[in-house]
Design an enzyme around this catalytic site. Structure first.
Site, PDB file in Angstrom:
ATOM      1  N   LYS A   1     117.441  21.162  57.051  1.00 22.80           N
ATOM      2  CA  LYS A   1     117.239  21.909  58.285  1.00 22.80           C
ATOM      3  C   LYS A   1     116.017  22.808  58.188  1.00 22.80           C
ATOM      4  O   LYS A   1     115.289  22.985  59.172  1.00 22.80           O
ATOM      5  CB  LYS A   1     118.485  22.733  58.611  1.00 22.80           C
ATOM      6  CG  LYS A   1     119.693  21.898  59.007  1.00 22.80           C
ATOM      7  CD  LYS A   1     120.870  22.777  59.388  1.00 22.80           C
ATOM      8  CE  LYS A   1     122.053  21.941  59.836  1.00 22.80           C
ATOM      9  NZ  LYS A   1     123.210  22.785  60.209  1.00 22.80           N
TER      10      LYS A   1
ATOM     11  N   LYS B   1     123.401   7.956  60.428  1.00 21.46           N
ATOM     12  CA  LYS B   1     124.630   8.483  61.006  1.00 21.46           C
ATOM     13  C   LYS B   1     124.395   8.960  62.429  1.00 21.46           C
ATOM     14  O   LYS B   1     123.375   9.561  62.739  1.00 21.46           O
ATOM     15  CB  LYS B   1     125.143   9.646  60.141  1.00 21.46           C
ATOM     16  CG  LYS B   1     126.494  10.187  60.546  1.00 21.46           C
ATOM     17  CD  LYS B   1     126.928  11.287  59.598  1.00 21.46           C
ATOM     18  CE  LYS B   1     128.260  11.891  60.022  1.00 21.46           C
ATOM     19  NZ  LYS B   1     128.666  13.003  59.107  1.00 21.46           N
TER      20      LYS B   1
ATOM     21  N   LYS C   1     124.363  14.513  66.921  1.00 19.19           N
ATOM     22  CA  LYS C   1     124.037  15.222  68.154  1.00 19.19           C
ATOM     23  C   LYS C   1     122.743  16.003  68.014  1.00 19.19           C
ATOM     24  O   LYS C   1     122.249  16.546  68.995  1.00 19.19           O
ATOM     25  CB  LYS C   1     125.177  16.157  68.553  1.00 19.19           C
ATOM     26  CG  LYS C   1     125.526  17.245  67.539  1.00 19.19           C
ATOM     27  CD  LYS C   1     126.709  18.055  68.035  1.00 19.19           C
ATOM     28  CE  LYS C   1     127.098  19.152  67.042  1.00 19.19           C
ATOM     29  NZ  LYS C   1     128.243  19.957  67.525  1.00 19.19           N
TER      30      LYS C   1
END
Length: 327
Positions: free
Chosen positions: A111, A192, A195
């Site tokens: 991230k 995967k 969202k």
């Protein structure tokens, strides 16, 4: 009755992978365990958020979880920031964790590399995640493979705290769903379903209209050899469709493959199964969306239930650490 805790961030949209891998299992577990479920809005703000969107998504997610089958009369469903003990114990866990432990967290690296701004909270949020779990004397935490590292940190911090200050926290165990816990992107089946990735055609949202669900599944990437078999490495697209169908129906993907000779019928059956499974959720969500006061009542009641459990644990930890209790 063993206690289960899990949380979900109010960011992005809930997709089929979230539903099959987590939410639907929560619905089942609430009747088997003392279940506590949290909308982790404090974790969401480790990355910059639009304040109006965050508020709206938090309320929307609570409504969606209830629509999916969580019963506030059976489980404890609440918003993380409404229980201040999370942030307070989070600080104690930050002071228990080592810098090197937090630096090794793979999600921070991923991230942080993608973000224009990296907050200190993004670095330390595994300590807050540990506090989320330990506050409730949690026995079991349902996690996916991508969260296993964070649960191991929570276990390590609980053991370290207990060793330093005396027996305070239960050391939680993990529980991983065997089927449907890893749903892949329909257009890039080696990745995967997520969202957080801008891949609308590869992601099945639980609130997608039936015609959109059907279109996305019928356009799902497969391969050119035409053989239906469950082989995630050699045939990731076909295996993903079989995993979705198995996750929806409770079947075995390898056994389901024997029913099909062509991709078309597999896609059609998968689309029909997903549409029918999500229909009651979508109808109930529509009802709750028109009743914001009822959603707020559910949120308030859940926070009160959670705080009644969290406050004694925090007080015990603070006393064990030597912090002067308030008079």
């Amino acid at each position: 009755m063993p206690r289960v805790f899990s949380g979900i961030q109010p960011t992005g949209e809930v997709h089929l992978g979230n539903y099959l891998g987590a939410v639907r299992r929560w619905v089942h577990d609430q009747h088997e365990f003392d279940s506590i479920y949290c909308v982790v809005d404090l974790h969401a703000v480790t990355l910059p958020q639009d304040r109006e969107v965050l508020s709206s998504k938090t309320r929307e997610l609570v409504a969606l979880l209830v629509a999916a089958g969580l019963d506030p009369e059976v489980c404890t469903l609440f918003v993380q920031s409404h229980v201040p003990e999370h942030a307070q114990l989070g600080w104690l866990m930050e002071c228990t964790a080592a810098f090197g432990e937090l630096r090794r967290m793979t999600q921070f690296k991923e991230k942080g590399d993608r973000a224009d701004f990296t907050s200190a909270g993004l670095f330390t949020y595994p300590a807050l995640q540990a506090a989320d779990i330990l506050l409730y004397d949690t026995d079991r935490v349902p996690v996916g493979d991508d969260q296993r590292q964070h649960l191991e940190l929570a276990r390590d911090l609980a053991e370290r705290f207990n060793s330093r200050y005396g027996s305070t926290f239960i050391v939680p165990e993990h529980a991983i769903a065997p089927v449907g816990a890893r749903i892949m992107d329909l257009q890039e089946p080696t990745r995967k379903m997520s969202k957080s990735v801008d891949a609308p055609q590869g992601t099945l949202l639980v609130l997608d209209p039936p015609e959109v669900i059907t279109k996305k599944i019928k356009r799902a990437v497969t391969d050119n050899d035409g053989e239906v078999r469950y082989d995630p490495e050699a045939k990731p697209g076909v295996a993903n469709l079989l995993s979705i169908l198995a996750g929806i129906t409770g079947g075995d993907p390898a056994e389901l493959a024997d029913r099909y000779e062509q991709y078309g019928p597999l896609k059609a059956d998968t689309a029909d199964a997903v549409v029918e499974a999500l229909r009651p959720l979508q109808e109930r969500f529509s009802e709750l969306s028109s009743q914001p006061q009822e959603v707020d009542r559910i949120i308030a009641r859940g926070a009160a239930k959670a705080q009644a459990l969290a406050a004694p644990t925090l007080a015990k930890a603070m006393l064990a650490m030597g912090l002067l209790p308030p008079t």
